[in-house]
Design a protein around this motif. Structure first.
Motif, short mmCIF file in Angstrom:
data_model
loop_
_atom_site.label_atom_id
_atom_site.label_comp_id
_atom_site.label_asym_id
_atom_site.label_seq_id
_atom_site.Cartn_x
_atom_site.Cartn_y
_atom_site.Cartn_z
N CYS B 2 20.81 5.79 2.42
CA CYS B 2 22.26 5.93 2.48
C CYS B 2 22.67 7.33 2.92
O CYS B 2 21.88 8.26 2.87
CB CYS B 2 22.86 5.62 1.11
N LEU B 8 29.79 11.39 5.29
CA LEU B 8 30.95 10.50 5.24
C LEU B 8 32.24 11.30 5.44
O LEU B 8 33.15 10.86 6.15
CB LEU B 8 30.99 9.77 3.89
N VAL B 24 26.57 5.36 11.23
CA VAL B 24 27.37 5.28 10.00
C VAL B 24 28.21 4.02 10.01
O VAL B 24 28.28 3.28 9.01
CB VAL B 24 28.27 6.53 9.85
N GLU B 25 28.84 3.75 11.13
CA GLU B 25 29.70 2.55 11.22
C GLU B 25 28.91 1.28 10.91
O GLU B 25 29.35 0.41 10.14
CB GLU B 25 30.30 2.45 12.62
N HIS B 27 26.07 1.11 9.28
CA HIS B 27 25.57 1.16 7.90
C HIS B 27 26.65 0.69 6.93
O HIS B 27 26.36 -0.04 5.97
CB HIS B 27 25.12 2.57 7.56
N LEU B 28 27.89 1.12 7.18
CA LEU B 28 28.98 0.78 6.26
C LEU B 28 29.24 -0.73 6.21
O LEU B 28 29.78 -1.25 5.23
CB LEU B 28 30.26 1.52 6.65
N CYS B 34 27.67 2.61 -0.16
CA CYS B 34 28.26 3.58 0.77
C CYS B 34 29.69 3.19 1.10
O CYS B 34 30.57 4.06 1.24
CB CYS B 34 27.44 3.66 2.05
N LYS B 35 29.94 1.88 1.25
CA LYS B 35 31.28 1.42 1.58
C LYS B 35 32.26 1.81 0.47
O LYS B 35 33.37 2.28 0.74
CB LYS B 35 31.26 -0.11 1.75
N TYR B 38 32.84 5.44 0.60
CA TYR B 38 33.67 5.70 1.78
C TYR B 38 35.14 5.40 1.47
O TYR B 38 36.04 6.16 1.82
CB TYR B 38 33.18 4.85 2.96
#
Lengths: 175, 298
Positions: B2, B8, B24-25, B27-28, B34-35, B38
């Motif tokens: 992560c 972030l 990152v996009e 992964h989210l 992480c979401k 975020y």
């Protein structure tokens, strides 16, 4: 377009474009409307008196932001010293954080955030204010503060972390 | 693997460079942890933005500051232009100077003429000229041919000064211009320096003409220097203000124009090293390093 800081036309133009920016910088650093007004006035007087030539409006803006930021930080430091001196004489504990703050009409979150930013150390506060309220990117902030871009990145993040903690204490994020 | 807060945060600031931004996009989309983090950071961002000073909150100040600047800065430019035009009207000053000099010269002649009867060593004998001398302001001059006939006009400046001095006048004579006098016959030579009339070759009348001319020419530059002094003073005042402002700038660590390597920058850098509270050594670069490590792995 070249900008002459003593030229009538360019001075007008720069004032129109840059005043809101430096007003925000001054306000979010000092959180005092009267002081911010004086600081902005002083910054523009210096700008005018120096008779500087800038290659673009943006460069003039950076100069003004830099001066405003320094004046604002100095104001905060001076206030802090004065307050400390007064408190020492009175031998009383520090009053609540809201002292000296302008009560601005707005929602509670707004006030809490402004309150929390006031508690940030000056260095983090300056960077955060430039990032969040002046619509500048890392590179521009680095240029204005004369620090590296990665330093800006780290400071912005650290400022946000501290802010988050402070706001959590105020119960903002308890949903 | 992560992402940490730093990445972030940079992503939210819209400052994350491209290879990592897409990572990152993506992964989210599938990492709930992480979401959630975020979203929290995004909320914080929204909160911070909501505290932004709004235009309507400072519209009064905006107007007021402009009015002040218009009155004190912008109008001063117009004044300066007017001042400049004013200085071109210098002939008025010269006219006044000339008038002053003429009055001064007339004064000297007048007093000298009145007192002339008291001067024992200068007998005014000339029969023809004596009558005229009494009628008009200008005493008539004796010729060189008759050494005995001398009037005020034949006196050297030295003699006049001596006479005035004896009578208790305080005379201040200043010659500013070094330019040579435009006189055909030199009054400086025999006639001027040597009071013995027999010695002089030129008629005294020409010398007489020359004297007032000299006074006029020499006096005008004196006036000029006075105005020059005034200007210099004004400049000095300006300079004084400047230096004051500069000193202030020094104390307040004000930034210098354009070029980033300014005093402000130096101060900033100095602070950087001296303030330990918020910067643990090596912590500055750590997040970046971890950022690149993290982004390589997925």
């Amino acid at each position: 377009m070249e900008v002459n800081s003593s030229g009538l036309e360019s001075f007008k133009q720069v004032y129109k474009e840059v005043f809101p920016v430096i007003m925000r910088v001054a306000y979010h650093v000092t959180y005092n409307m009267d002081a911010s007004e004086d600081i902005c006035q002083e910054a523009f007087i210096r700008f005018f008196d120096r008779g500087l030539i800038f290659p673009s409006v943006d460069e003039a803006k950076y100069w003004l932001i830099r001066v405003t930021k320094n004046l604002s930080i100095n104001y905060v430091k001076r206030k802090g010293r004065e307050k400390a001196a007064v408190d020492k004489i009175k031998k009383q504990p520090l009053p609540s954080v809201k002292t000296g703050e302008e009560t601005v009409i707005g929602n509670e979150t707004c006030e809490l955030v402004r309150n929390a930013i006031q508690q940030l150390p000056e260095k983090l506060r300056a960077v955060l204010v430039l990032k969040e309220y002046s619509d500048l990117n890392y590179k521009e902030i680095a240029n204005i503060l004369n620090i590296t871009e990665s330093n800006v990145k780290v400071r912005v993040h650290r400022a946000k972390q501290q802010l988050e903690k402070l706001l959590d204490q105020e119960g903002i994020h308890v949903l | 693997m992560c992402f940490d807060d730093q990445v972030l945060s940079t992503y939210i600031d819209g400052e994350l460079a491209e290879p990592w931004k897409t990572q990152v996009e993506e992964h989210l989309l599938h990492c709930a942890t992480c979401k959630s983090r975020y979203d929290q950071l995004q909320d914080l961002e929204t909160d911070i933005k909501s505290a932004r000073l709004r235009e309507d909150e400072f519209s009064v100040q905006r107007e007021r500051v402009w009015q002040y600047l218009e009155k004190h800065c912008v109008s001063s430019v117009k004044e300066k232009i007017i001042e400049k035009r004013f200085t071109f009207k210098a002939p008025v000053v010269f006219a006044a100077a000339a008038a002053f000099v003429i009055l001064f010269a007339a004064g000297i002649y007048f007093t000298a003429r009145v007192k002339s009867s008291d001067i024992p060593e200068i007998p005014v004998i000339s029969s023809d000229n004596k009558a005229t001398a009494e009628k008009t302001l200008i005493p008539v001059v004796a010729t060189d041919a008759s050494p005995v006939e001398r009037s005020m006009r034949d006196l050297t400046i030295e003699e006049i000064l001596q006479l005035l001095d004896e009578r208790g006048f305080e005379v201040d004579l200043r010659l500013k211009s070094v330019e040579p006098l435009k006189v055909n016959s030199p009054i400086t030579g025999s006639n001027f320096m040597n009071p013995v009339p027999g010695f002089s070759e030129s008629p005294a009348l020409e010398g007489v003409d020359a004297i007032p001319v000299m006074t006029l020419e020499s006096a005008e530059p004196v006036e000029e220097t006075e105005t020059a002094e005034a200007e210099a003073e004004a400049e000095a005042e300006d300079a004084g203000i400047d230096t004051e402002a500069d000193m202030e700038a020094d104390t307040e660590q004000e930034a210098q124009p354009a070029v980033p390597d300014s005093e402000a920058g130096e101060v900033e850098a100095a602070e950087e090293e001296s303030v330990p509270e918020d910067s643990v050594p090596s912590a500055e670069e750590e997040p970046e390093a971890s950022a690149s490590d993290d982004t390589e792995s997925p």
